[in-house]
Design an enzyme around this catalytic site. Structure first.
Site, PDB file in Angstrom:
ATOM      1  N   SER A  35       0.823  -1.215   0.000  1.00 15.66           N
ATOM      2  CA  SER A  35       0.000   0.000   0.000  1.00 15.66           C
ATOM      3  C   SER A  35       0.859   1.268   0.000  1.00 15.66           C
ATOM      4  O   SER A  35       0.476   2.279  -0.595  1.00 15.66           O
ATOM      5  CB  SER A  35      -0.948  -0.010   1.200  1.00 15.66           C
ATOM      6  OG  SER A  35      -0.220  -0.094   2.408  1.00 15.66           O
ATOM      7  N   ASP A  86      10.631   0.681  -1.586  1.00 15.86           N
ATOM      8  CA  ASP A  86       9.637  -0.306  -1.161  1.00 15.86           C
ATOM      9  C   ASP A  86       9.296  -0.109   0.321  1.00 15.86           C
ATOM     10  O   ASP A  86      10.055   0.527   1.062  1.00 15.86           O
ATOM     11  CB  ASP A  86      10.198  -1.720  -1.381  1.00 15.86           C
ATOM     12  CG  ASP A  86       9.117  -2.787  -1.437  1.00 15.86           C
ATOM     13  OD1 ASP A  86       7.928  -2.468  -1.229  1.00 15.86           O
ATOM     14  OD2 ASP A  86       9.470  -3.954  -1.695  1.00 15.86           O
ATOM     15  N   GLY A  87       8.195  -0.665   0.733  1.00 17.03           N
ATOM     16  CA  GLY A  87       7.779  -0.623   2.130  1.00 17.03           C
ATOM     17  C   GLY A  87       8.386  -1.770   2.920  1.00 17.03           C
ATOM     18  O   GLY A  87       9.260  -2.501   2.429  1.00 17.03           O
ATOM     19  N   LYS A  99       9.804  -8.434   5.327  1.00 12.95           N
ATOM     20  CA  LYS A  99       8.951  -8.045   4.207  1.00 12.95           C
ATOM     21  C   LYS A  99       8.175  -9.274   3.737  1.00 12.95           C
ATOM     22  O   LYS A  99       8.483 -10.387   4.092  1.00 12.95           O
ATOM     23  CB  LYS A  99       9.799  -7.483   3.059  1.00 12.95           C
ATOM     24  CG  LYS A  99      10.440  -6.152   3.413  1.00 12.95           C
ATOM     25  CD  LYS A  99      11.201  -5.539   2.248  1.00 12.95           C
ATOM     26  CE  LYS A  99      10.469  -5.537   0.947  1.00 12.95           C
ATOM     27  NZ  LYS A  99       9.138  -4.937   0.988  1.00 12.95           N
ATOM     28  N   GLY A 101       4.563  -9.190   3.531  1.00  9.65           N
ATOM     29  CA  GLY A 101       3.150  -9.170   3.917  1.00  9.65           C
ATOM     30  C   GLY A 101       2.243  -9.223   2.691  1.00  9.65           C
ATOM     31  O   GLY A 101       1.157  -9.791   2.727  1.00  9.65           O
ATOM     32  N   GLU A 108      10.864  -8.919  -4.743  1.00 10.48           N
ATOM     33  CA  GLU A 108      11.384  -7.706  -4.085  1.00 10.48           C
ATOM     34  C   GLU A 108      12.877  -7.866  -3.832  1.00 10.48           C
ATOM     35  O   GLU A 108      13.675  -6.955  -4.097  1.00 10.48           O
ATOM     36  CB  GLU A 108      10.635  -7.461  -2.766  1.00 10.48           C
ATOM     37  CG  GLU A 108       9.188  -7.026  -2.991  1.00 10.48           C
ATOM     38  CD  GLU A 108       8.347  -7.000  -1.735  1.00 10.48           C
ATOM     39  OE1 GLU A 108       8.778  -7.553  -0.703  1.00 10.48           O
ATOM     40  OE2 GLU A 108       7.242  -6.435  -1.790  1.00 10.48           O
TER      41      GLU A 108
END
Ligand code: 5RP
Length: 226
Positions: A35, A86-87, A99, A101, A108
């Protein structure tokens, strides 16, 4: 009081300043999934024509980028990228992360490995002292699901199959709760060495270079310790 969505927007906007600094007609930008990455993608749209293209870490992000008219390249056609944005689900002071989720952990990790710098964007709630409260995602070849689950249970974890989810690579995800992650680099090495594991969601051997963490009082920037 800013909402979590507004904080994510703030982090995405901060990463766009990094894009501004590297933008050139031959530059390719690496783009993450989630998101927060979605907000980054929406902002990246204004760089159309100022950068050559993007590489996406998921089919979902590729579709969003293409929807904005941004070119999306196959990683095999790209030699270098100045940044990958990236988150994260969790990040610690060493800029090690959990990472995956969103289930895109393998792509990634691959796209990030080609970029010079990993810029992590998140709201400050993702910053933790010790990782492991967020269940660790592991991408597994389907036939190895139970074997890997048993090995993770032997390490003290509580593995759970992510129901109804297939990765972009055609594999399954085990989410492993209850791990006490004292040495993230060692655990990443151990899990990635298990037969049937594609990769785990620990990004510690190669973590982020910069974290842009949105707080109620602005962006808090953390750099990878020397
Ligand atoms: C997807 C990821 C995401 O970066 C992570 O889950 C954070 O997502 P969000 O920005 O939605 O909080 O690793 O595989």
């Amino acid at each position: 009081m800013l909402t979590q969505q507004e904080l994510k927007q703030q982090a995405a906007d901060a990463a766009l300043e990094f894009v501004d600094a590297v933008a050139a007609p031959d530059v390719v930008i690496g783009v993450g999934t989630g998101s927060t990455a979605d907000l980054f993608i929406d902002g990246l749209a204004r760089f159309k024509g100022r950068v050559r293209a993007t590489v996406a870490s998921s089919e979902r992000s590729a579709a969003r980028l293409a929807g904005h008219g941004l070119a999306v390249l196959d990683l095999n056609d790209v030699e270098s990228m100045p940044i990958y944005v990236d988150g994260a689900d969790e990040i610690d002071a060493n800029l090690h992360m959990i990472k995956g989720g969103g289930g895109a952990l393998t792509r990634e990790k691959i796209v990030a490995s080609v970029a010079e710098r990993f810029i992590c964007i998140a709201d400050e709630s993702k910053l933790v002292q010790r990782m492991g409260a967020f269940p660790l995602p592991i991408e597994v070849i389907p036939m190895a699901r139970e074997a890997v689950a048993r090995r993770m249970a032997a390490l003290g974890g509580r593995p759970r199959l992510r129901e109804g989810f297939v990765t972009d690579n055609g594999n399954v995800i085990l989410d492993v709760a209850g791990l006490s992650i004292a040495d993230a680099r060692a655990l990443e090495t151990d899990i990635n060495g298990m037969a049937g594991v594609v990769t785990c969601g620990l990004f510690a051997l190669a973590g982020a270079d910069v974290a842009l963490l949105a707080t109620q009082s602005g962006i808090r920037r953390l750099d990878k310790p020397a």
